[in-house]
Design a protein around this motif. Structure first.
Motif, PDB file in Angstrom:
ATOM      1  N   GLY A 491       0.819  -1.203   0.000  1.00  0.00           N
ATOM      2  CA  GLY A 491       0.000   0.000   0.000  1.00  0.00           C
ATOM      3  C   GLY A 491       0.852   1.250   0.000  1.00  0.00           C
ATOM      4  N   GLN A 492       0.270   2.342  -0.470  1.00  0.00           N
ATOM      5  CA  GLN A 492       0.983   3.612  -0.494  1.00  0.00           C
ATOM      6  C   GLN A 492       1.209   4.123   0.931  1.00  0.00           C
ATOM      7  OE1 GLN A 492       2.258   5.022  -3.204  1.00  0.00           O
ATOM      8  NE2 GLN A 492       1.442   3.371  -4.490  1.00  0.00           N
ATOM      9  N   SER A 493       2.308   4.848   1.116  1.00  0.00           N
ATOM     10  CA  SER A 493       2.650   5.329   2.453  1.00  0.00           C
ATOM     11  C   SER A 493       1.658   6.357   2.968  1.00  0.00           C
ATOM     12  CB  SER A 493       4.057   5.931   2.440  1.00  0.00           C
ATOM     13  OG  SER A 493       4.136   6.974   1.488  1.00  0.00           O
ATOM     14  N   ASP A 494       0.956   7.046   2.065  1.00  0.00           N
ATOM     15  CA  ASP A 494      -0.010   8.051   2.503  1.00  0.00           C
ATOM     16  C   ASP A 494      -1.435   7.523   2.525  1.00  0.00           C
ATOM     17  OD1 ASP A 494      -0.228   7.722  -0.193  1.00  0.00           O
ATOM     18  OD2 ASP A 494      -0.295   9.860  -0.695  1.00  0.00           O
ATOM     19  N   ALA A 495      -1.597   6.200   2.462  1.00  0.00           N
ATOM     20  CA  ALA A 495      -2.939   5.613   2.468  1.00  0.00           C
ATOM     21  C   ALA A 495      -3.553   5.707   3.862  1.00  0.00           C
ATOM     22  CB  ALA A 495      -2.873   4.146   2.017  1.00  0.00           C
ATOM     23  N   ALA A 496      -4.878   5.482   3.922  1.00  0.00           N
ATOM     24  CA  ALA A 496      -5.588   5.596   5.194  1.00  0.00           C
ATOM     25  C   ALA A 496      -5.107   4.532   6.176  1.00  0.00           C
ATOM     26  CB  ALA A 496      -7.090   5.468   4.963  1.00  0.00           C
ATOM     27  N   PHE A 497      -4.825   3.330   5.667  1.00  0.00           N
ATOM     28  CA  PHE A 497      -4.348   2.253   6.526  1.00  0.00           C
ATOM     29  C   PHE A 497      -2.825   2.242   6.522  1.00  0.00           C
ATOM     30  CE2 PHE A 497      -2.776  -2.153   6.833  1.00  0.00           C
ATOM     31  CZ  PHE A 497      -3.173  -2.434   8.127  1.00  0.00           C
ATOM     32  N   ASP A 498      -2.221   2.300   7.694  1.00  0.00           N
ATOM     33  CA  ASP A 498      -0.777   2.283   7.824  1.00  0.00           C
ATOM     34  C   ASP A 498      -0.339   0.919   8.335  1.00  0.00           C
ATOM     35  OD1 ASP A 498       1.883   2.728   8.144  1.00  0.00           O
ATOM     36  OD2 ASP A 498       1.699   4.155   9.799  1.00  0.00           O
ATOM     37  N   PRO A 499       0.267   0.078   7.485  1.00  0.00           N
ATOM     38  CA  PRO A 499       0.664  -1.266   7.945  1.00  0.00           C
ATOM     39  C   PRO A 499       1.824  -1.243   8.931  1.00  0.00           C
ATOM     40  CG  PRO A 499       1.442  -0.871   5.709  1.00  0.00           C
ATOM     41  CD  PRO A 499       0.563   0.295   6.059  1.00  0.00           C
ATOM     42  N   LEU A 500       2.473  -0.083   9.094  1.00  0.00           N
ATOM     43  CA  LEU A 500       3.578   0.025  10.047  1.00  0.00           C
ATOM     44  C   LEU A 500       3.157   0.693  11.348  1.00  0.00           C
ATOM     45  CD1 LEU A 500       6.522   1.005   7.669  1.00  0.00           C
ATOM     46  CD2 LEU A 500       6.032  -1.234   8.659  1.00  0.00           C
ATOM     47  N   ALA A 501       1.862   0.908  11.537  1.00  0.00           N
ATOM     48  CA  ALA A 501       1.385   1.475  12.794  1.00  0.00           C
ATOM     49  C   ALA A 501       1.623   0.473  13.926  1.00  0.00           C
ATOM     50  CB  ALA A 501      -0.099   1.813  12.697  1.00  0.00           C
ATOM     51  N   PRO A 502       1.832   0.957  15.149  1.00  0.00           N
ATOM     52  CA  PRO A 502       2.104   0.036  16.262  1.00  0.00           C
ATOM     53  C   PRO A 502       1.046  -1.052  16.422  1.00  0.00           C
ATOM     54  CG  PRO A 502       2.550   2.298  16.925  1.00  0.00           C
ATOM     55  CD  PRO A 502       1.921   2.368  15.568  1.00  0.00           C
ATOM     56  N   GLN A 503      -0.228  -0.702  16.330  1.00  0.00           N
ATOM     57  CA  GLN A 503      -1.272  -1.704  16.503  1.00  0.00           C
ATOM     58  C   GLN A 503      -1.255  -2.712  15.367  1.00  0.00           C
ATOM     59  OE1 GLN A 503      -3.218  -2.142  19.251  1.00  0.00           O
ATOM     60  NE2 GLN A 503      -3.649  -4.073  18.194  1.00  0.00           N
ATOM     61  N   ALA A 504      -0.974  -2.244  14.132  1.00  0.00           N
ATOM     62  CA  ALA A 504      -0.891  -3.168  13.004  1.00  0.00           C
ATOM     63  C   ALA A 504       0.254  -4.158  13.190  1.00  0.00           C
ATOM     64  CB  ALA A 504      -0.719  -2.389  11.699  1.00  0.00           C
ATOM     65  N   LEU A 505       1.373  -3.685  13.699  1.00  0.00           N
ATOM     66  CA  LEU A 505       2.494  -4.584  13.959  1.00  0.00           C
ATOM     67  C   LEU A 505       2.149  -5.597  15.050  1.00  0.00           C
ATOM     68  CD1 LEU A 505       5.472  -2.044  13.861  1.00  0.00           C
ATOM     69  CD2 LEU A 505       4.820  -3.683  12.097  1.00  0.00           C
ATOM     70  N   ARG A 506       1.456  -5.136  16.099  1.00  0.00           N
ATOM     71  CA  ARG A 506       1.061  -6.065  17.170  1.00  0.00           C
ATOM     72  C   ARG A 506       0.049  -7.085  16.676  1.00  0.00           C
ATOM     73  NH1 ARG A 506       1.652  -1.440  20.830  1.00  0.00           N
ATOM     74  NH2 ARG A 506      -0.455  -0.797  20.250  1.00  0.00           N
ATOM     75  N   ASP A 507      -0.818  -6.698  15.730  1.00  0.00           N
ATOM     76  CA  ASP A 507      -1.780  -7.657  15.182  1.00  0.00           C
ATOM     77  C   ASP A 507      -1.066  -8.760  14.401  1.00  0.00           C
ATOM     78  OD1 ASP A 507      -3.848  -6.234  16.303  1.00  0.00           O
ATOM     79  OD2 ASP A 507      -4.329  -5.115  14.471  1.00  0.00           O
ATOM     80  N   LEU A 508      -0.028  -8.378  13.647  1.00  0.00           N
ATOM     81  CA  LEU A 508       0.703  -9.369  12.868  1.00  0.00           C
ATOM     82  C   LEU A 508       1.609 -10.221  13.753  1.00  0.00           C
ATOM     83  CD1 LEU A 508       1.739  -7.252   9.740  1.00  0.00           C
ATOM     84  CD2 LEU A 508       0.117  -9.148   9.787  1.00  0.00           C
ATOM     85  N   VAL A 509       2.241  -9.586  14.737  1.00  0.00           N
ATOM     86  CA  VAL A 509       3.174 -10.281  15.628  1.00  0.00           C
ATOM     87  C   VAL A 509       2.752  -9.969  17.063  1.00  0.00           C
ATOM     88  CG1 VAL A 509       5.607 -10.701  16.155  1.00  0.00           C
ATOM     89  CG2 VAL A 509       4.959  -9.865  13.891  1.00  0.00           C
ATOM     90  N   PRO A 510       1.833 -10.725  17.628  1.00  0.00           N
ATOM     91  CA  PRO A 510       1.284 -10.376  18.953  1.00  0.00           C
ATOM     92  C   PRO A 510       2.344 -10.243  20.045  1.00  0.00           C
ATOM     93  CG  PRO A 510      -0.051 -12.072  17.884  1.00  0.00           C
ATOM     94  CD  PRO A 510       1.171 -11.910  17.046  1.00  0.00           C
ATOM     95  N   ASP A 511       3.381 -11.069  20.010  1.00  0.00           N
ATOM     96  CA  ASP A 511       4.420 -11.000  21.041  1.00  0.00           C
ATOM     97  C   ASP A 511       5.642 -10.234  20.545  1.00  0.00           C
ATOM     98  OD1 ASP A 511       5.014 -12.901  19.149  1.00  0.00           O
ATOM     99  OD2 ASP A 511       5.865 -14.349  20.561  1.00  0.00           O
ATOM    100  N   ILE A 512       5.412  -9.180  19.806  1.00  0.00           N
ATOM    101  CA  ILE A 512       6.507  -8.436  19.170  1.00  0.00           C
ATOM    102  C   ILE A 512       7.488  -7.878  20.205  1.00  0.00           C
ATOM    103  CG2 ILE A 512       5.225  -6.252  19.130  1.00  0.00           C
ATOM    104  CD1 ILE A 512       6.523  -5.685  16.413  1.00  0.00           C
ATOM    105  N   ALA A 513       7.013  -7.566  21.411  1.00  0.00           N
ATOM    106  CA  ALA A 513       7.895  -7.002  22.434  1.00  0.00           C
ATOM    107  C   ALA A 513       8.950  -8.000  22.897  1.00  0.00           C
ATOM    108  CB  ALA A 513       7.076  -6.524  23.630  1.00  0.00           C
ATOM    109  N   ASP A 514       8.751  -9.284  22.612  1.00  0.00           N
ATOM    110  CA  ASP A 514       9.711 -10.300  23.015  1.00  0.00           C
ATOM    111  C   ASP A 514      10.686 -10.655  21.895  1.00  0.00           C
ATOM    112  OD1 ASP A 514       8.566 -10.502  25.529  1.00  0.00           O
ATOM    113  OD2 ASP A 514       7.078 -11.968  24.846  1.00  0.00           O
TER     114      ASP A 514
END
Length: 550
Positions: A491-514
């Motif tokens: 997706g484009q970087s200026d799109a409404a959905f940001d795949p690099l947003a913190p919540q999006a990252l946590r959805d893809l990798v729930p235990d990302i903090a580890d």
């Protein structure tokens, strides 16, 4: 392309015994940490579940993200050492004809030990600051307290001049490509320090000139123009003035506003004037009262300059030629990987002697017309296999566009390996690889070789659209073979959905903090990703990245 099925039990028995835990100190400390006592700890562990069958790659379902991640077995705590390689599949060639496959290391083992001599960022910083303190102390010992205006100006000129000469030496040392420094600090960090330090050195050079001019005018009772004319009559001062002018030219072309408007080849040619400017300044320092006033000081100052000169000559001149003669590296094939992206496969002799690790890069010089004079850093996009290695390059300028026209048999001069974004920086069992654009090249090599079992390694690949995905087939083959996670963030970087947003990252990798996170991509994407990872709970010391911009 087919995937060979291997019985996990048979494979475990065929592998050499796992290395001692102390072969990987940081990771061993993490795996051996005491478990927290809780009610859940009393529950007996569930019986081992065989790995889920490997599913074939699936097409991208949406415009923003696609996932190719086999189901991960439940793994609430680190597995025992004897269980770590239970599902590891043998390595195979993923570079389409790049030579025989190299054996995969056992999970959580490293391919080789940490380099014997490695200068940490803190040690280098302390050394530079300590050296500046010694230079200031040398000035202080010789300074004569006085309230006279001309003496005050002269004292300031002497201090700034000594610090400027020392600063030039530090700038040259940072770019001398000394392996112990590059491996410990990282080439990108050294480049940033070099750019920042260059501004301070120029300020010291200009301050030295102004203070010396004012001091001479005050001493002789003349105006500034007459004082300048008088000072330029001395050969050493005239040489230093010319050298300062060259350093100013280098600084101007390195400013961001100017750098974006000049070709890299032009900037590089102007940057080479730094050596001439440093040499002219050194000639002036040898006749200055602060250096020439003592035989010991003169000898130490000369030896310091000679040491840096030898390091520059050795690592930037002799080592590349020696490696070229020893390994006889030549272009074997240039193949298209995508729009404006090509892979260069090179063949040589004794490439194991390079000791190149996945995640590292070389500075390449292709000995072909119109390209031989420029050396740029490109990461290995696949592990070294036998007598071949590979880089993947995106056309971003004149130099990279000409790489597409390389002829088989072209001789290659490679300096390196450099870079610290390797398995040695890993401290956690689970690893997240985050790549953007052509930054996938070092991530692809790490994705294949980082030790780990099913679900331990996850790769997120950011691109504007599916057509910009590079090495896609290889990534999906590795993910299926290793049962690793692979997600395309489209997706484009200026799109409404940001795949690099913190919540999006946590959805893809729930235990990302580890996780440990390895990051490589364009400057904007890297900055956004680092901020998002921090907000998602990943400590900054576990975000490993190297970044270059040209």
């Amino acid at each position: 392309m087919t995937i060979e099925a291997t019985d996990p039990q048979t494979y475990r028995q065929s592998q050499p015994p796992p290395p001692r835990p102390d072969a990987y100190p940081a990771l061993s400390a993490y795996l051996s940490r005491p478990k927290a006592t809780s009610r859940a700890a009393a529950v007996p562990p569930a019986p081992a579940v065989p790995p889920a069958p490997i599913a074939p790659p699936v097409p991208v379902p949406t415009a923003h993200a696609a996932a190719h991640a086999p189901a991960r077995p439940q793994d609430p705590e680190p597995r025992r050492e004897s269980d770590r390689d239970a599902t590891q599949a043998p390595d195979r060639d993923a570079t389409r004809g790049a030579g025989p496959a190299a054996p995969r290391p056992a999970p959580f083992a490293v391919a080789r030990s940490v380099p014997p001599l490695c200068v940490s960022p803190g040690a280098l910083r302390a050394g530079v600051v300590g050296g500046a303190g010694l230079v200031a102390g040398m000035w202080g010992v010789q300074a004569e307290p006085s309230a006279r205006l001309d003496v005050l100006f002269a004292s300031g000129a002497h201090l700034t001049g000594l610090l400027a000469g020392y600063g030039v030496l530090v700038m040259l040392l940072l770019m001398a490509r000394v392996p112990a420094v590059e491996h410990g600090v990282g080439a990108d960090q050294l480049a940033r320090w070099h750019a920042l330090g260059g501004r301070h050195v120029l300020s010291l050079c200009l301050g030295h000139g102004v203070l010396a001019l004012c001091g001479h005018a005050a001493h002789t009772g003349t105006d500034l123009l007459a004082a300048a004319h008088d000072l330029l009559g001395y050969g050493g001062i005239a040489a230093a003035t010319a050298g300062t002018g060259l350093l100013i030219a280098v600084g101007v072309t390195s400013a961001r506003a100017v750098r974006r408007r000049v070709r890299h080849e032009t900037w590089r040619a102007v940057h080479l004037l730094t050596y001439l400017g440093a040499g002219l300044g050194f000639a002036h320092q040898l006749v200055g009262p602060d250096v020439a006033g003592s035989v010991l000081t003169l000898w130490l100052w000369a030896m310091l300059h000679a040491t840096v000169a030898v390091l520059l000559l050795w690592y930037r001149g002799i080592v590349p030629v020696r490696q070229a003669l020893r390994h006889s590296l030549r272009v074997l094939e240039v193949r298209t990987e995508g729009p404006g992206v090509v892979s260069v496969v090179m063949q040589g002799i004794g490439l194991d002697g390079l000791r190149a690790e996945p995640g590292q890069f070389f500075r390449w010089r292709f000995m072909q017309r119109r390209i031989w004079h420029t050396a740029l850093p490109f990461s290995l996009s696949a592990p070294v296999r036998g007598d071949t290695l590979r880089i993947t390059v995106k056309a971003a300028g004149d130099h990279t566009r000409r790489i597409r026209r390389l002829r088989p048999g072209t001789r290659v001069l490679a300096t390196g390996p450099f870079g610290s974004m390797t398995a040695h920086r890993r401290t956690r069992r689970k690893v997240l690889l985050l790549a953007g654009g052509v930054g996938i090249t070092p991530m692809r090599a790490l994705f294949e070789t980082l030790p780990g079992g099913p679900g331990d390694i996850t790769l997120l690949y950011r691109a504007n659209n599916a057509g910009q995905l590079v090495l896609k087939e290889e990534l999906e083959e590795i993910a299926a073979r290793r049962q690793a996670g692979l997600h395309y963030l489209l997706g484009q970087s200026d799109a409404a959905f940001d795949p690099l947003a913190p919540q999006a990252l946590r959805d893809l990798v729930p235990d990302i903090a580890d996780h440990d996170v390895y990051l490589c991509g364009p400057p904007g994407m890297s900055e956004v990703s680092r901020a998002a990872l921090s907000r998602a709970g990943v400590p900054n010391e576990r975000i490993h990245s190297e970044h270059f911009s040209f």
